[in-house]
Design an enzyme around this catalytic site. Structure first.
Site, PDB file in Angstrom:
ATOM      1  N   ASP A   1       0.868  -1.172   0.000  1.00  0.00           N
ATOM      2  CA  ASP A   1       0.000   0.000   0.000  1.00  0.00           C
ATOM      3  C   ASP A   1       0.911   1.231   0.000  1.00  0.00           C
ATOM      4  OD1 ASP A   1      -2.124   1.699  -0.068  1.00  0.00           O
ATOM      5  OD2 ASP A   1      -3.215   0.766   1.569  1.00  0.00           O
TER       6      ASP A   1
HETATM    7  C1  NOJ Z   1      -3.954   3.975  -0.066  1.00  0.00           C
HETATM    8  C2  NOJ Z   1      -5.149   3.087   0.049  1.00  0.00           C
HETATM    9  O1  NOJ Z   1      -5.132   2.398   1.269  1.00  0.00           O
HETATM   10  C3  NOJ Z   1      -5.227   2.070  -1.085  1.00  0.00           C
HETATM   11  O2  NOJ Z   1      -6.439   1.380  -0.974  1.00  0.00           O
HETATM   12  C4  NOJ Z   1      -5.107   2.747  -2.402  1.00  0.00           C
HETATM   13  O3  NOJ Z   1      -5.251   1.821  -3.446  1.00  0.00           O
HETATM   14  C5  NOJ Z   1      -3.741   3.417  -2.461  1.00  0.00           C
HETATM   15  N1  NOJ Z   1      -3.672   4.416  -1.413  1.00  0.00           N
HETATM   16  C6  NOJ Z   1      -3.464   4.069  -3.808  1.00  0.00           C
HETATM   17  O4  NOJ Z   1      -4.245   5.168  -3.982  1.00  0.00           O
END
Ligand code: NOJ
Length: 761
Positions: free
Chosen positions: A288
């Site tokens: 993430d």
């Molecule tokens: C953080 C989020 O937790 C995740 O779900 C998302 O895909 C990413 N950022 C990218 O934007």
């Protein structure tokens, strides 16, 4: 004849499998050949994912930073980008990689395509309320077609995190509290995004996230710690991920949270042992956003280099925006702290997905301006969005059949700031949407009726519309419009109050500690009700809300979530009875925050509620029951359940049927839900577990026998070592229109060589 046909079929299948196996073999050979040509730096480049150049889901980049990133792409230092959108931009970026880097390996472009793309669909929690897998799959298909037409080839969806805590803002992004329903929805979404051919110009790779236990963060506070026992992990949290994997999902994303003391990003057991080992997943794992770096804040890694070492060894194949793989992986390999074979494995996985997407055949295959123009917002997509939106609405209360409302001859007053809002219904996570592109409630309502409609906004819900990274400042003080709104309710035949959360009050980083109607809305609702009792509460929100007072007082309540572009049209069709609501809640609605976590499939405990005196599992100041249970939702008609029959009582598959009759005056759809309880087991089982559902349509007076078949898949569970077992003994079964009430039955499983039985007790 039949024999010949089956022989031909078998022969055909044999050839098909042989062709597929040969293709896969050739592809693997190609990847290995390419890997051999790659330097260690180039391999690590493939494992690096960088953000695009706009402030979409992370901090805004500087000019100097951009220049360094351009250079890095040209050197083959970037395997993937996120947050770049539109054919023109993607082509330009792809060109940098393909035409400048030594090996010309194409990048894969990802974005959070969460509920629609240009055409915005209902938020995922709302879609889940439809229990309509076909419509949900279609919604993902539309999103994929539009995203692919904009040059994208990968979405960071579906989020398959189970959550029992409505304080967590991200419940809007998932499928609710139940593992079985969420698993079926995960499959539908994966199949919708990916189709049957990843190489098609209309499909993109999907991503099951967040692996794992992000939905179980403590106290619903985003990014918080998750501490979860084995039984919950194996039986509740992991199955939707496994379902996504079995449906062919090509990527996974790990999560921000730690799980039992180990950050998910550095968790070898989750990523290598379970996902890539036991489940045999051959796609890749992306971290993430900066979650690799965040292992320092967790107190799990000493510095950036240590973070990279832990993440790579644990099986995080791609680094989203930490830049740590690029900085440290080479040295780590040279020092023997990370094995080059593990790097090869990660890169192999990434290249495999790129090849499956057809990017090696044509890196610009998703870049076609003409297609982009013709696909985004296509009328067929708008049609699918309207269909999905109608199906997502849940009727929570309808005393004396106040709804549907007549189409003419009525004096209607609409009250609520959100009724006239064209952005809020888009919900959170809609990066490609145009602001103000939703049909507002008011617009929809006016379009659909000849009634006399007056509108009074009442006080603002928020001080201003929040930006992407801002928290919403709720209006508690500015009472402008309050008295006018109350006055407007006087003399109306029906008052429609549109109240709830702004679309940006749920989603990532939007946890709330109180989940009632924000700001002055509760006070307004009560004041209006004093003046006029004929109130319909039209809720708009991204999570279950504690609307206990409203349920006790207001005669009709309609849950409309954040429905996307077609919001107003869908709600108007339901309010006027052109569409009979059929949605069922995918999450329990608590009466108060103190009941959270609340879910229907709880354990009985040694002292279930109702026992002697105060010495049983209950609250002294609140019911143990939710306000609205999981699976609940009304219709403009009524359904009667009868004649539950269990056939083949002792052996798998167990066949169960029930008779469902439409006893009302209009046609309607019903979600027939089957729950079981394994009465005694070696690891205690919940008092109820959803194990099947069917959505049926019945004309007035019509009945249908609805049949279910329970197999190994439904009758077993995971023990505390993660082994799936089925135990003989007594089961209770219930079939009904929600998780609370239904026709009851029993059966007794008898299994050869079983390891635990009720009679051993
Ligand atoms: C953080 C989020 O937790 C995740 O779900 C998302 O895909 C990413 N950022 C990218 O934007």
């Amino acid at each position: 004849m039949r024999y010949l046909f089956s022989k031909l079929l078998r022969l055909g299948l044999f050839f098909l499998f042989s062709i597929l196996a040969t293709m896969a073999f050739c592809q693997e050979k190609k990847i290995k050949k390419l890997l051999k040509k790659m330097t260690l730096e180039e391999k690590i480049g493939q494992m690096n994912q960088n953000n695009g150049f706009f402030d979409a889901t992370g901090p805004k980049p500087t000019e100097d930073w951009k220049a360094r990133r351009y250079e890095s792409i040209q050197k083959g230092g970037v395997g993937s980008m996120l947050n770049v959108r539109g054919v023109e931009k993607i082509r330009a970026m792809q060109k940098l990689a393909v035409e400048n880097s030594r090996l010309g390996i194409p990048m894969i472009f990802g974005l959070d395509v969460i509920h629609g793309h240009k055409t915005i669909m209902p938020i995922p929690l709302a879609e889940s309320a439809s229990w309509d897998l076909k419509a949900i799959k279609k919604s993902a298909e539309v999103a994929a077609a539009e995203a692919a037409a904009e040059g994208l080839n990968w979405t960071f969806a579906p989020m398959v995190d189970i959550s029992r805590d409505a304080r967590w803002g991200r419940v809007m992004e998932g499928a609710g509290e139940d593992t079985y329903l969420a698993s079926r929805i995960a499959e539908a979404r994966v199949r919708g995004f990916q189709g049957t051919d990843l190489k098609s110009e209309k499909t993109i790779a999907a991503c099951a996230k967040h692996f794992a236990a992000y939905g179980f963060i403590e106290s619903g506070k985003d990014y918080n710690t998750a501490d979860v026992g084995t039984s919950t992990l194996y039986n509740i949290i992991l199955p939707p991920f496994k379902a996504a994997k079995d449906a062919g999902v090509r990527t996974f994303m790990n999560s921000f949270n730690e799980l039992n003391g180990v950050p998910a990003t550095g968790n070898k057991w989750l990523q290598r042992d379970i996902l890539k080992g036991e489940w045999n997943f051959d796609g890749f794992m992306v971290s993430d956003w900066a979650s690799i770096k965040e292992m320092m804040s967790h107190g799990y890694a000493t510095d950036g280099k240590h973070c990279a070492e832990l993440a790579a060894n644990a099986g995080s194949d791609m680094d989203m925006e930490s830049d740590l793989y690029i900085q440290f992986l080479k040295a780590l390999v040279e020092e023997g702290k990370v094995k080059e074979s593990d790097i090869d494995d990660a890169v192999h996985r990434i290249l495999r997905v790129k090849m499956e997407l057809g990017l090696f055949d044509d890196p610009y295959k998703y870049c076609d301006e003409e297609r982009e123009k013709n696909t985004l917002g296509h009328p067929d997509h708008v049609k699918a969005a309207l269909d999905m939106a109608k199906k997502s609405i849940v009727l929570l209360k309808n005393k004396n059949n106040l709804l549907p409302i007549p189409k003419s001859g009525k004096k209607i007053t609409v009250i609520g700031d959100l009724a006239d809002d064209k952005t809020s219904p888009l919900g959170n996570w809609r990066l490609a949407a145009e602001e103000e592109s939703a049909v507002s409630f008011l617009e929809g309502l006016k379009e659909y009726s000849g009634n006399e409609i007056t509108y009074s906004a009442g006080p603002k819900v928020l001080m201003k519309s929040p930006g992407f990274a801002e928290s919403s400042e709720v209006n508690m003080t500015d009472r402008t419009g309050f008295d006018e709104a109350v006055k407007a309710a006087k003399g109306a035949d029906i008052v429609l109050m549109v109240l709830g959360e702004h679309g940006m009050q749920s989603g990532e980083g939007r946890s709330r500690s109180e989940i009632g109607l924000p700001g002055l809305q509760q006070e307004l609702l009560e004041a209006v009700f004093e003046i006029n009792k004929s109130v319909v509460l039209v809720l708009t929100n991204g999570r279950p809300l504690t609307i206990t007072w409203a349920n006790d007082s207001i005669p009709a309540i309609l849950e409309t979530w954040h429905l996307g572009n077609q919001n107003g049209n869908a709600i108007a069709q339901v309010l006027y009875g052109d569409y009979n609501p059929s949605g069922k809640l995918p999450m329990s609605f608590p009466r108060s925050v103190g009941q959270i976590p609340i879910y229907y499939n709880y354990k009985n405990t040694g002292r279930p509620p109702g026992g002697w005196g105060v010495f049983n599992s209950h609250y002294n100041d609140q019911s143990t029951e939710p306000l609205y249970p999981f699976g609940y939702g009304l219709s403009y008609t009524t359904f009667d359940y009868s004649e539950l029959k269990v056939e083949k009582q002792t052996q798998i598959p167990v066949s169960i049927s029930v008779n469902v009759k439409n006893t009302g005056k209009v046609a309607g759809e019903e979600v027939v839900q089957l729950y079981i309880r394994d009465l005694v087991a070696s690891v205690t089982r919940p008092i109820k577990e959803l194990k099947g559902f069917k959505k049926i349509n019945l004309q007035p007076g019509e009945s249908k026998i609805v049949e279910f078949s329970l197999t190994e898949k439904e009758l077993g569970f995971f023990d505390n070592q993660g082994k799936y077992i089925i135990e003989p003994g007594d089961f209770a079964v219930m079939i009904g229109g929600n998780s609370k009430k239904g026709q009851q039955g029993r059966f007794k499983l008898q299994l050869e060589g079983a390891n635990h039985s009720d009679s051993e007790k």
